[in-house]
Design an enzyme around this catalytic site. Structure first.
Site, PDB file in Angstrom:
ATOM      1  CE  LYS A   1      -3.727   2.083   2.801  1.00  0.00           C
ATOM      2  NZ  LYS A   1      -4.542   1.905   4.027  1.00  0.00           N
TER       3      LYS A   1
ATOM      4  CB  SER B   1      -7.417   4.135   3.661  1.00  0.00           C
ATOM      5  OG  SER B   1      -6.619   3.404   4.571  1.00  0.00           O
TER       6      SER B   1
ATOM      7  CB  SER C   1      -8.110   1.387   6.434  1.00  0.00           C
ATOM      8  OG  SER C   1      -8.617   2.679   6.623  1.00  0.00           O
TER       9      SER C   1
END
Length: 465
Positions: A82, A158, A182
């Site tokens: 990520k 997220s 997230s």
């Protein structure tokens, strides 16, 4: 048996294929890169792809496997990181125009270093909202990430890019982070498995600006793959002062255990949380699977009161903390929503923040006591199916901030417990729904055991692309 499409093979299947010489790391990496080439323009899961570097790593892994000497547990497995986590040699933009792409980029986050040491083939960086601040995935730098089940919908956030990559075969192992849901929210919205481990099980460096609510964990298509990835990511690193003592546990073993005789709490709602009737019905049906597996399931009242304000004070104060590192010109480049919550966070008094810390402590104690009676707790992952992409909240909902539609996830960031989302069916509109499995603090193995047991009787369905 492995899926007919190599891009959809699990890491576990790939590793078996490497060992038996039925498939190679280069072939697996080429399949993942081909899937990225085909789908990423439409779904926007990756913001950086290093095809040349990935293929070079894959060739090195292939040579090791040919000698029968893999260098680690995930040698040759296509993997993503990520874009909030430091990755040596690649810019970590954090989805922000306020970050200088020049770097220097000469440090790996702890778990990135562990994945490299175990031979993972790093494909690239996945998309995130700016600094991971909200529960959907879009930013002014890289655009809107879309749900593979319906590209007009959000994949959540997220870790939205990681979840989309997992759901569509853009690699087998995907790293996410979870400060208020997230990992679990995008897992729920995209129909994949995601686990937020106990805080500190996966060492972090640098620590999230949002503080001790932020966890690091995997998103995968199978529970076994998450157990494998978490075993690697959880190895120690001295840079994280908060990390729990490494116990050397091989979490893969947890996926073979039984839940027979377990006492499981089913909590249809938490505090004042709401839930869409269609979601509630799918979750209730999923709970019956644990009865089939021999567990004793009891419907209970919520052990926690509404914790929205407690979380808001932690998260918004974290946003204010983030802003202390930027000049005024940099701040002007940042998402207006993030600017707003940072301003609200800066307005909290120190005593208000400490009051929220005390409320958090009480929540943790309440859940410790709750788990003296129950092995795990089941809730919905999210109260509603995925909504329109490009919006922080469901349109026409009357909500203003993402924290208002995520009441089932952030309480367990406050309590630092392990919690996972596993797919439990599709709505009539064909959108995934997640079952939330919450375990006692430090018992990530129990969450994985419950998840794997459920998976055996309710196999995961993937989007038809």
């Amino acid at each position: 048996m492995p899926h007919s499409d190599l891009a959809l093979w699990s890491a576990t299947e790939l590793l078996h294929g490497y060992a038996t010489r039925t498939v190679s790391p280069v072939e697996a990496t080429q399949a993942a890169l081909a899937r990225i080439e085909t789908l990423n323009g439409r779904l926007n899961a990756f913001c950086l792809v290093d095809a040349e570097g990935a293929l070079a790593s894959a060739r090195q892994a292939e040579a090791r496997w040919a000698k029968g000497a893999p260098m680690g547990l995930v040698d040759g497995v296509p993997t993503s990181i990520k874009d909030l986590s430091l990755t040596k040699g690649w810019p970590t933009m954090r989805g922000s125009k306020a970050v200088d792409p020049k770097g220097p980029w000469d440090v790996d986050a702890p778990f990135v270093a562990r994945l490299r040491e175990h031979g993972a083939v790093l494909l690239g960086k996945t998309t995130t909202p700016e600094f991971g601040w909200k529960g959907v995935t879009d930013n002014a730098l890289t655009g809107i990430t879309r749900n593979p089940w319906d590209p007009s919908k959000t994949p959540g956030g997220s870790s939205g890019g990681a979840a989309v990559a997992a759901a569509t075969g853009m690699g087998a192992l995907h790293q996410g982070s979870d400060g208020g849901g997230s990992i679990r929210m995008p897992a729920g919205y995209t129909g994949v498995y995601g686990i937020k481990p106990t805080f500190g099980r996966v060492p972090a460096y640098p620590l999230s600006p949002f503080g001790t609510v932020a966890h690091i964990g995997p998103l995968t298509r199978t529970v076994a793959d998450s157990a494998l990835m978490l075993t690697v990511m959880g190895e120690p690193d001295a840079r994280d002062w908060y990390a729990v003592p490494a116990d050397g546990a091989d979490l893969r073993r947890a996926t073979a255990a039984s839940v027979k005789g377990w006492r499981i709490a089913y909590c249809p709602t938490l505090g004042n949380a709401w839930v869409d009737p269609e979601v509630a019905a799918l979750v209730k049906a999923a709970v019956e699977a644990f009865v089939e597996l021999g567990a004793v399931v009891e419907q209970v009242e919520s052990p926690l009161a509404d914790s929205h304000e407690t979380f808001r004070k932690h998260w918004f104060a974290g946003a204010a903390n983030l802003f202390t590192g930027f000049s005024e010109s940099q701040k002007a480049l940042i998402d207006p929503g993030l600017q707003q919550i940072a301003a609200e966070g800066a307005a909290f008094t120190l005593l208000e923040y400490f009051a929220a810390v005390k409320e958090r402590e009480a929540m943790g104690t309440a859940m410790n006591l709750f788990h003296e009676q129950y092995d795990v707790m089941l809730t919905p992952t999210l109260p509603q199916p995925a909504f329109e992409a490009g919006h922080e909240v469901p349109p026409d909902s009357g909500m203003t901030r993402w924290t208002e539609w995520t009441p089932y996830s952030y309480p367990f960031n406050l309590t630092q417990q392990p919690a996972a989302s596993i797919p439990c069916g599709l709505t009539k509109a064909g959108l995934p729904v997640g079952l939330h499995i919450v375990g006692p603090k430090h018992r990530d193995d129990m969450v994985l055991t419950a998840s794997a047991a459920y998976e055996t009787v309710r196999p995961v369905e993937l989007p038809k692309l």
